[in-house]
Every structure is written in structure tokens, then in C-alpha cells.
Design a protein around this motif. Sequence first.
Motif, PDB file in Angstrom:
ATOM      1  N   LEU A 252      48.416  70.229 133.054  1.00  0.00           N
ATOM      2  CA  LEU A 252      48.702  69.141 132.377  1.00  0.00           C
ATOM      3  C   LEU A 252      47.878  68.498 131.186  1.00  0.00           C
ATOM      4  N   TYR A 253      47.990  68.323 130.118  1.00  0.00           N
ATOM      5  CA  TYR A 253      47.302  67.558 129.077  1.00  0.00           C
ATOM      6  C   TYR A 253      47.277  66.146 129.036  1.00  0.00           C
ATOM      7  N   ILE A 254      46.049  65.757 129.345  1.00  0.00           N
ATOM      8  CA  ILE A 254      45.900  64.262 129.630  1.00  0.00           C
ATOM      9  C   ILE A 254      45.138  63.523 128.417  1.00  0.00           C
ATOM     10  N   THR A 255      46.044  62.511 128.283  1.00  0.00           N
ATOM     11  CA  THR A 255      45.410  61.532 127.140  1.00  0.00           C
ATOM     12  C   THR A 255      45.064  60.156 127.839  1.00  0.00           C
ATOM     13  N   ALA A 256      43.966  59.473 127.677  1.00  0.00           N
ATOM     14  CA  ALA A 256      43.618  58.313 128.466  1.00  0.00           C
ATOM     15  C   ALA A 256      43.017  57.169 127.247  1.00  0.00           C
ATOM     16  N   ALA A 257      43.319  55.976 127.651  1.00  0.00           N
ATOM     17  CA  ALA A 257      42.606  54.885 126.812  1.00  0.00           C
ATOM     18  C   ALA A 257      41.785  53.988 127.789  1.00  0.00           C
ATOM     19  N   ALA A 258      40.454  53.891 127.150  1.00  0.00           N
ATOM     20  CA  ALA A 258      39.455  53.271 127.893  1.00  0.00           C
ATOM     21  C   ALA A 258      38.669  52.299 127.302  1.00  0.00           C
ATOM     22  N   VAL A 259      37.743  51.526 127.592  1.00  0.00           N
ATOM     23  CA  VAL A 259      37.012  50.578 126.979  1.00  0.00           C
ATOM     24  C   VAL A 259      35.627  50.894 127.191  1.00  0.00           C
ATOM     25  N   GLU A 260      35.227  50.728 128.229  1.00  0.00           N
ATOM     26  CA  GLU A 260      33.685  51.346 128.767  1.00  0.00           C
ATOM     27  C   GLU A 260      33.368  52.528 128.408  1.00  0.00           C
ATOM     28  N   GLU A 261      32.268  52.693 127.761  1.00  0.00           N
ATOM     29  CA  GLU A 261      31.797  54.092 127.233  1.00  0.00           C
ATOM     30  C   GLU A 261      31.407  55.072 128.619  1.00  0.00           C
ATOM     31  N   ASP A 262      30.825  54.234 129.641  1.00  0.00           N
ATOM     32  CA  ASP A 262      30.545  55.124 130.843  1.00  0.00           C
ATOM     33  C   ASP A 262      31.722  55.635 131.561  1.00  0.00           C
ATOM     34  N   LEU A 263      32.888  54.830 131.500  1.00  0.00           N
ATOM     35  CA  LEU A 263      34.081  55.210 132.199  1.00  0.00           C
ATOM     36  C   LEU A 263      34.745  56.378 131.151  1.00  0.00           C
ATOM     37  N   LYS A 264      34.583  56.266 129.872  1.00  0.00           N
ATOM     38  CA  LYS A 264      35.188  57.286 129.042  1.00  0.00           C
ATOM     39  C   LYS A 264      34.613  58.717 129.421  1.00  0.00           C
ATOM     40  N   GLN A 265      33.547  58.877 129.551  1.00  0.00           N
ATOM     41  CA  GLN A 265      32.858  60.270 130.163  1.00  0.00           C
ATOM     42  C   GLN A 265      32.962  60.678 131.575  1.00  0.00           C
ATOM     43  N   LYS A 266      33.075  59.421 132.356  1.00  0.00           N
ATOM     44  CA  LYS A 266      33.805  59.955 133.706  1.00  0.00           C
ATOM     45  C   LYS A 266      35.212  60.583 133.592  1.00  0.00           C
ATOM     46  N   MET A 267      36.074  59.938 132.667  1.00  0.00           N
ATOM     47  CA  MET A 267      37.397  60.278 132.775  1.00  0.00           C
ATOM     48  C   MET A 267      37.486  61.721 132.229  1.00  0.00           C
ATOM     49  N   ILE A 268      36.512  61.989 131.309  1.00  0.00           N
ATOM     50  CA  ILE A 268      36.536  63.577 130.844  1.00  0.00           C
ATOM     51  C   ILE A 268      36.157  64.368 131.896  1.00  0.00           C
ATOM     52  N   LYS A 269      35.278  64.102 132.650  1.00  0.00           N
ATOM     53  CA  LYS A 269      34.771  64.867 134.023  1.00  0.00           C
ATOM     54  C   LYS A 269      35.819  64.719 134.849  1.00  0.00           C
ATOM     55  N   ALA A 270      36.710  64.026 134.988  1.00  0.00           N
ATOM     56  CA  ALA A 270      37.764  63.744 135.993  1.00  0.00           C
ATOM     57  C   ALA A 270      39.066  64.526 135.681  1.00  0.00           C
ATOM     58  N   GLY A 271      38.994  65.022 134.296  1.00  0.00           N
ATOM     59  CA  GLY A 271      40.055  65.835 133.993  1.00  0.00           C
ATOM     60  C   GLY A 271      40.869  65.553 132.682  1.00  0.00           C
ATOM     61  N   ALA A 272      40.498  64.543 132.284  1.00  0.00           N
ATOM     62  CA  ALA A 272      41.242  63.920 130.769  1.00  0.00           C
ATOM     63  C   ALA A 272      40.926  64.865 129.694  1.00  0.00           C
ATOM     64  N   ASN A 273      41.750  65.127 128.946  1.00  0.00           N
ATOM     65  CA  ASN A 273      41.481  66.110 127.693  1.00  0.00           C
ATOM     66  C   ASN A 273      40.967  65.518 126.575  1.00  0.00           C
ATOM     67  N   VAL A 274      41.518  64.173 126.300  1.00  0.00           N
ATOM     68  CA  VAL A 274      41.052  63.264 125.524  1.00  0.00           C
ATOM     69  C   VAL A 274      41.098  61.805 125.957  1.00  0.00           C
ATOM     70  N   VAL A 275      39.925  61.069 125.589  1.00  0.00           N
ATOM     71  CA  VAL A 275      39.771  59.633 125.863  1.00  0.00           C
ATOM     72  C   VAL A 275      39.689  58.829 124.734  1.00  0.00           C
ATOM     73  N   LEU A 276      40.219  57.881 124.366  1.00  0.00           N
ATOM     74  CA  LEU A 276      40.358  56.970 123.348  1.00  0.00           C
ATOM     75  C   LEU A 276      40.001  55.489 123.578  1.00  0.00           C
ATOM     76  N   ALA A 277      39.213  54.882 122.893  1.00  0.00           N
ATOM     77  CA  ALA A 277      38.912  53.373 122.873  1.00  0.00           C
ATOM     78  C   ALA A 277      39.681  52.688 122.012  1.00  0.00           C
ATOM     79  N   PRO A 278      40.541  51.928 122.184  1.00  0.00           N
ATOM     80  CA  PRO A 278      41.645  51.230 121.151  1.00  0.00           C
ATOM     81  C   PRO A 278      40.747  50.660 120.004  1.00  0.00           C
ATOM     82  N   TYR A 279      39.619  49.721 120.455  1.00  0.00           N
ATOM     83  CA  TYR A 279      38.966  49.056 119.445  1.00  0.00           C
ATOM     84  C   TYR A 279      38.156  50.039 118.705  1.00  0.00           C
TER      85      TYR A 279
END
Length: 690
Positions: free
Chosen positions: A256-283
Motif C-alpha cells: 500500500l502507498y501511504i501518505t500522512a499529514a503530521a505536525v511534529e518533526e519527530d513523529l514525521k520521521q517515526k511515521m516514515i520508519k513505520a511505513g509511510a511513503n510520504v509525510v507532509l506537514a500542512p504548515y
Amino acid sequence: MNDVRRQFRAATILILIIVPIGIAGYMVFEGKSLFEAVYLTIITLTTIGYGDVVPTTEIGRVFTLGLVFAGLGALAFFLSSSFALLFSPDAMARRRNFRLRQKIKRLTNHYILCGTGELVDKTIGYVLHGAEIRRAQLQDASYRPIGSLLRRIIGHPTTGRFTAAHRLVGKLFHLFHNLVVEHTTLLDLIVVVTEDEEYAERLRSAGILVIDGDPTDDDSLRAAGVTRARAIMVMLNQDTESLLTVLTARNLDPRLYITAAAVEEDLKQKMIKAGANVVLAPYEVASQFLNSATLRPAVNDFFNSILFDQETHHQITQLELEDDSPWIGKRIGDLRLREQYNAGIIGIRLEDGDFAHAPSGGRVLREYEILLGVAPGPMIPVLQNQCRPARRSDMRFTTFQRLVPPRESKSLDKIMSLPECIAQIEGMSKHFVICGNDHIIQSAVRFLDPSRPFVLLTSDATLAGSWLQRGFCVIHGNPTSEDVLKLAGANRAQAIMISMQDKAAAVLTVLSARSISKSLLISVTATTDDMIEKLKRSGADRVVSPFHVAAQFVLLSTTRPEIANFLQHVLYNEITGLETAELYMENDSPWIGRTIRELALSMRYHAGVVGIRLADGLGFEYAPPLDYVIQPYEVLIVITPMQYFDEMRAKATGEKNKRPATLRLNIDASSTGVWSRDMIRELIDQQEGG
């Protein structure tokens, strides 16, 4: 709904008791056969009474009277409860939801969207708007082929009769065409998973497929068809819940191709490690878009026209060259894309995941490459079929994880005091003023280089101090004041970027900046949709709605990931060393009258022209041919290595360093002066008070 069901069950039991009693009574008291007894019972209860079969005995007539009194009430009760069960709003909603769930079960290669909130609203709104435009385009296009067909069959209509025939067959074709192509809109390929029942019901009313449930739960994602889906978008209110949803989705389907939205920089990297292909911060996305709109407005307009403007004639698309593609081994020039489809190629995703930009016509195509082509909307399905006619239904995105390291903020060794900043600004011109103190401005400044001609203006003393520590020129003051803006050199600046949470302050700052300079390019963010028009009327050239932009980029990264990766690769990327620049062809440019081939940009600067903003500023020439002749006041959109840009710009301008006359478009159309600052403040106060 439970009360209606109980009433229906009670009414059904009464009918099941009364009808057999009626049948048995007529058989015993009247000596009727089974068929006659059933017939007489039914016509008695329904009060039809044809008179062909009637009770003849006195006890039979008494029995009939009792049956009528008891049966009519039971029948009325049964009919009313049946009607309520079948046609009540709850019943209709349940049937609609059942049909939607059945439709979800039949979906493959669809998209799942998890969450609630403003970002989800903007994403859904963008999809709904696109579906409306798509259907309108299909309706317009559906009459043309049928008209041609009728002319071939019955000739050109010369009478009212033939005209009516054209209209009738056109309408029939229109209906058939819409039924056939309805599933091709993105709206019909999105399933929303949300815990908010009220929000889910609103989405269903708009015809959107919805699953009520927790996105972090396996069963909810399975009900949405996660194992058959093409990609999933995770936009929950809490980053921790988004992280858990990413883990759940990746566990259910490794492809599955996974895109996620996140705010905190630390959790962005964790989401990538958890399997997200792309993590975007709206702001962060909004800040980069605002940077682009301010620093490279023509480039911003170019990509916006082919990426997000759903009403534009041309769109960018991915053309996958699988191993069955007839294009493999051919040169791009041999395809004659411009002659046959009015299309062009601006980039290629290579098999190893890297990109080539502005490829030449002699470039030989290889299998598993993805062409990034720009073409008229109606031509895109044709091109996709031509490049890969045997399209497999089980195709998924390649799940490259582009592990881009976080960009470090640049700093200078030299730190100036506020008075030293003011002295240096006095000698600056054609610089950029960055104004505000909200999250978007702070994120935007993170990506700026203090060695470039930036002046940062803020009323926040702490923020001003941190920016000074990085080596920026900083003005500490109220940006709504014309004197403070002049202190920042706004009257000599090339552009100003404004982002503030306070609505009145944002509008007043735009008005003040416009009153100082009519040629200043003004970009500003709108905290709410209703502020967009107010900011434009006050003099802003570009108004950025953060959640609109974030929603567009989430959709782009999910539905057309290679295009999103290409944009990240070439827009302004210090890792690849590439940037997409704009070269203004003023009337004294030495390049005017020459062809792109004569400029030899590829040989001299390893650069390529991917677009040209026309002199009227109203349109673009996409992927222009090498024999295109450059005209005055056009703007070349060029992808180039950063190291060559300054030299190339100097050659394009004839070594002249001046603000382009066409930096702002439609200057005369500005409505500055129509609304005074007091009027704007009053309008905003009224809105906030309401």
C-alpha cells in the motif's frame, strides 16, 4: 428506528393471526373451498368486495363483520408501519449506506482517506470541485462525436426534424456516456474512514463513500478495502493516532502507498520508519508554497496551472512504460506528441527512482520509466492508452520511500544589531520583505538563506532575536505601519510575503504595502476562506489558503506520487542542486527573436525550458519546441543547476539588474483605493463580532 421495527413486527404478527382466522372461518361457517376462503378473506380485508363470492349464511355474515372491524385496523397498522420502515429517513439512509458498502466491496485500486477536520474538508471539497468540472467537460465533449456520427449517417441537418433528431440522440448518448464514465472521477474512487458519525452522514449526503469506524482499527480499514486499495491518506487530528494508523495500514498491506499529514518533526520521521511513503506537514507545505509564490511567482503559476488548476486546458500526467509498452526503444521525437496530441514531456522518472528534466527529442525511452507529460485534459486518456494499451488492473504504485533528510536552517557567522540592519537595508533594492510571526512565516524562514537579500519584519521581539542570531536583516515593529514598512525598504523591494493570524492586521498590512508601492508583488495567507476576496481587494497579488494548499499537495502526493517527487526534485532542492527559475524577457533582452535551440541552454548550462508564460500573462506554452521564437515580455520557466542560474540570468537580461516590468500582472486591475483601511477594519470587526 427501533420503534418502527417493533411496530412492524407487531403489525405483521396481527396480520399473520387474522388472515388464517378469516380463511378458517369461511371454510367452517360458509363451507368454502381453500381458494374461495383465501379470496374472500383478502377482498374483505381490503374492502374491495366484487360481489362474485359473498357470505350467504347468517353466522358467516356476523363473522365477516367481526373480520372487517378487526382486520381493517390490523391492515392499516401493517401498511403504515411498512411504509415507515421502507420510506422513513432512517430506512432510506440505511439502504443508501448498504448500497455504498456494496460499492466499496467492488472497488479496487481506490484511495482511502482517514480523518476529520479542516484538512479533510478541503481535500474532499477539492475532489468534489474536480468531479463537477470533469463531468461538465464530459458533457460538453459527448455531443461532438455523436454530431459527427449523425452527419455521416443522415447528412447535415437542414430541417427542424433532423435538428430534433440530433438533440434526441445527443441526449441519449449523453446519458449513456455519463453512466459509462462515471467511475472515472476521483470522487468515485475515494473511501473516507471517520469516527465522527455526523460528519460521515454529511459526506454520504454528498455521494461520498464512507466507513464509520476507528481508522486505527483493522476491521475499519478492511471494510474500506485496504487490501485492494491503491493508496491511503492519513489526516487525523493527533499525530500519535496517525502513526498508529500508518502502522495498521502497513501491517495489513505491505504494498500500500501511504501518505500522512503530521505536525511534529519527530513523529514525521517515526511515521516514515513505520511505513509511510510520504509525510507532509500542512504548515510547512503552505510555507513552501508561499515562498514559491513570492520568490518565483511565474514558476509558481506554471506548476499551479498544470497541477492544481482543475479548469485549465492542460494537465500534467504520469505515463508509465511497463514492459508491454510500444514506446520502449523509441525516441521522444519519434512519438510526435506535439503534432498529434498537443503534448510534451517535461521530465522522466528513471527506473532507479531518479529524475531527468526537460529531456531532448533524441532521448531513447526505456522500460519501467515514467514520463511526466503535459497535455490537454481530453488527450490524457488517449496518451495513457497509447503508451501502455494492455493496462493491468492490479497495478500499484512503486513504494519508494524518499528518505529526504530534514533541511538544516542556514546561518551566518556575522550577526548584526537592529540599528546595523536598518543601515544595511537603506542600501538594498530588489530585495524581499518577509512579514509576520505565525507558524507559516516561521516555517518559511526556516528554508531561507540569510545570505540572500531578505528583510524580516515582525512585531515579536523573541522571534526577531532568533532571526538576528541566524544573520538575517531584521526590523522589529508593527507591520501595519507604513513607516515601519518603509524602514524595511518595501518601497524599493521586489516582493513582500505576509502571514498573520490577526485578520485585520493582515488586511491593513496589505493596504499599507500597496499604498507604498504600486509595483510591489504582494503574497499573503488567508486564515479563512472568506478572507481571500478581502485580501485581493485590498491589493494582494496572490492569496494562499494554507489548508487548501496542504490538501492539494496531499492529493498530489497520493494520486500522482511521481509528479510530486519530480516537483520536490526540481523546484528548489539543495540536495540535487537543481532549481526551477524564471527568466523575464524584457523588451531589451538579447534573447528576444531567437529560438530556444539557438540559446543552447542544455549545452551551456545543463538547463532546459519546460514552459513559457506568454506576454499577456494569461497562459503558458507547455514543453515548448526547440524552434519556438522568444517574444518580448515572455517569461521562460527553466530547470537549471543552481550554480549556473546567476550567469544565465545575466545573459538573459543583458547584464541589467532591474525589477521586471511584468513581475506583477494586471496592475491596473488592482482595486486598491476602493476600500480604505477603516472600511476593511470595520468589515472584519463586523465579521468577528458576528
